[in-house]
Design a protein around this motif. Structure first.
Motif, mmCIF file in Angstrom:
data_model
loop_
_atom_site.group_PDB
_atom_site.id
_atom_site.type_symbol
_atom_site.label_atom_id
_atom_site.label_comp_id
_atom_site.label_asym_id
_atom_site.label_seq_id
_atom_site.Cartn_x
_atom_site.Cartn_y
_atom_site.Cartn_z
ATOM 1 N N LEU A 11 -66.306 -18.120 16.238
ATOM 2 C CA LEU A 11 -64.925 -17.827 16.589
ATOM 3 C C LEU A 11 -64.448 -18.933 17.531
ATOM 4 O O LEU A 11 -64.921 -19.043 18.669
ATOM 5 N N ALA A 12 -63.545 -19.778 17.010
ATOM 6 C CA ALA A 12 -63.009 -20.885 17.806
ATOM 7 C C ALA A 12 -61.680 -20.423 18.411
ATOM 8 O O ALA A 12 -60.726 -20.147 17.685
ATOM 9 N N LYS A 17 -57.120 -26.846 17.293
ATOM 10 C CA LYS A 17 -58.116 -26.672 16.230
ATOM 11 C C LYS A 17 -59.013 -27.901 16.092
ATOM 12 O O LYS A 17 -60.052 -27.849 15.448
ATOM 13 N N ASP A 18 -58.580 -29.031 16.671
ATOM 14 C CA ASP A 18 -59.417 -30.234 16.672
ATOM 15 C C ASP A 18 -59.830 -30.569 18.107
ATOM 16 O O ASP A 18 -60.085 -31.719 18.445
ATOM 17 N N GLY A 19 -59.843 -29.574 18.955
ATOM 18 C CA GLY A 19 -60.190 -29.784 20.358
ATOM 19 C C GLY A 19 -61.682 -29.753 20.601
ATOM 20 O O GLY A 19 -62.493 -29.715 19.663
ATOM 21 N N TYR A 43 -60.634 -19.709 13.187
ATOM 22 C CA TYR A 43 -59.787 -20.240 14.259
ATOM 23 C C TYR A 43 -58.815 -19.138 14.658
ATOM 24 O O TYR A 43 -57.961 -18.745 13.843
ATOM 25 N N LEU A 44 -58.900 -18.683 15.890
ATOM 26 C CA LEU A 44 -57.951 -17.654 16.341
ATOM 27 C C LEU A 44 -56.514 -18.132 16.188
ATOM 28 O O LEU A 44 -55.603 -17.337 15.951
ATOM 29 N N GLN A 45 -56.320 -19.433 16.341
ATOM 30 C CA GLN A 45 -54.979 -20.010 16.273
ATOM 31 C C GLN A 45 -54.290 -19.725 14.928
ATOM 32 O O GLN A 45 -53.062 -19.682 14.858
#
Ligand SMILES: Cc1cc2nc3c(=O)[nH]c(=O)nc-3n(C[C@H](O)[C@H](O)[C@H](O)COP(=O)(O)O)c2cc1C
Length: 205
Positions: A11-12, A17-19, A43-45
């Motif tokens: 879970l990111a 998203k590219d961090g 990705y939670l985003q």
């Protein structure tokens, strides 16, 4: 009776998203895959979910009454053998995106502590669930990860996942800065490999 490999879900939580934490999560998943795990990155985003409303609607059923993306994401986490939580430090704590999602685990708190039921019903047929926490912070302030670690410990406990490692990197600020620290990427890759390498204790048909 066939054997299935381990399933590892990451879970990111960062809005990037590219961090840094997303890059580390992907590296840990690569390690898990190299050890034979199936992997899934969330990705939670990409998702829409509300904060817990403290309505107590889960107290009698163990289920959240809000119908949004948090429910399906939690289903993925409950189905996983291995869980990776990756979240950066914002304002000296875990980022709000992660905290808001973790508050929605109140339904599992109700399941355990009000209804006295296990969160993972078929535990006997599954390997012990294990997980790691990954974080980065821009500064090197003492205790910069302390608050986030408390939240991560709660998250893993409530989901019945044993937290076996925390990989927290201070002094990593701008987007992608973690790429200047290949040893950190190597460390989480190996942690992922270790997570993904064990076979289930009981074969599952
Ligand atoms: C809103 C916000 C608040 C932050 N607060 C802190 C902080 O309190 N302490 C710190 O060391 N870094 C802080 N940072 C820096 C991030 O922790 C750092 O950039 C991190 O590597 C971001 O990870 P990501 O690329 O995965 O999002 C903050 C960043 C943002 C955007």
């Amino acid at each position: 009776m066939g054997e299935r490999g381990l399933h590892c879900v990451a879970l990111a939580c960062s809005p990037r998203k590219d961090g840094n934490t997303a890059l580390l999560a992907r590296e840990a998943l690569r390690g898990a895959a190299s050890a034979g795990s199936t992997t899934h990155l969330i990705y939670l985003q990409d998702h829409h979910y509300a904060p817990c409303m403290a309505c107590d609607g889960c107290f009698e059923t163990g289920r959240c009454v809000i119908e949004d993306d948090a429910g399906p994401i939690y289903q993925h986490l409950l189905a996983a053998d291995r869980v990776i939580l990756a979240a950066p430090i914002f304002s000296m704590g875990i980022c709000a995106q992660a905290k808001m999602f973790i508050d929605r685990a109140q339904q599992f708190w109700a399941t355990r502590y009000l209804l006295y039921r296990p969160v993972i019903a078929d535990a006997a047929r599954r390997p012990e669930r294990r997980g790691i926490f990954i974080s980065t912070a821009g500064t090197r302030m003492p205790d910069v990860f302390a608050g986030a670690l408390q939240v991560a410990r709660y998250f893993f406990k409530i989901l019945e996942v044993r937290l076996v490692g925390a990989y927290c990197y201070p002094g990593v600020d701008e987007r992608g800065a973690i790429l200047k620290h290949p040893w950190a990427l190597g460390e989480v890759y190996r942690a992922g490999q270790e997570l993904g390498s064990e076979r289930p204790a009981v074969p599952v048909s």
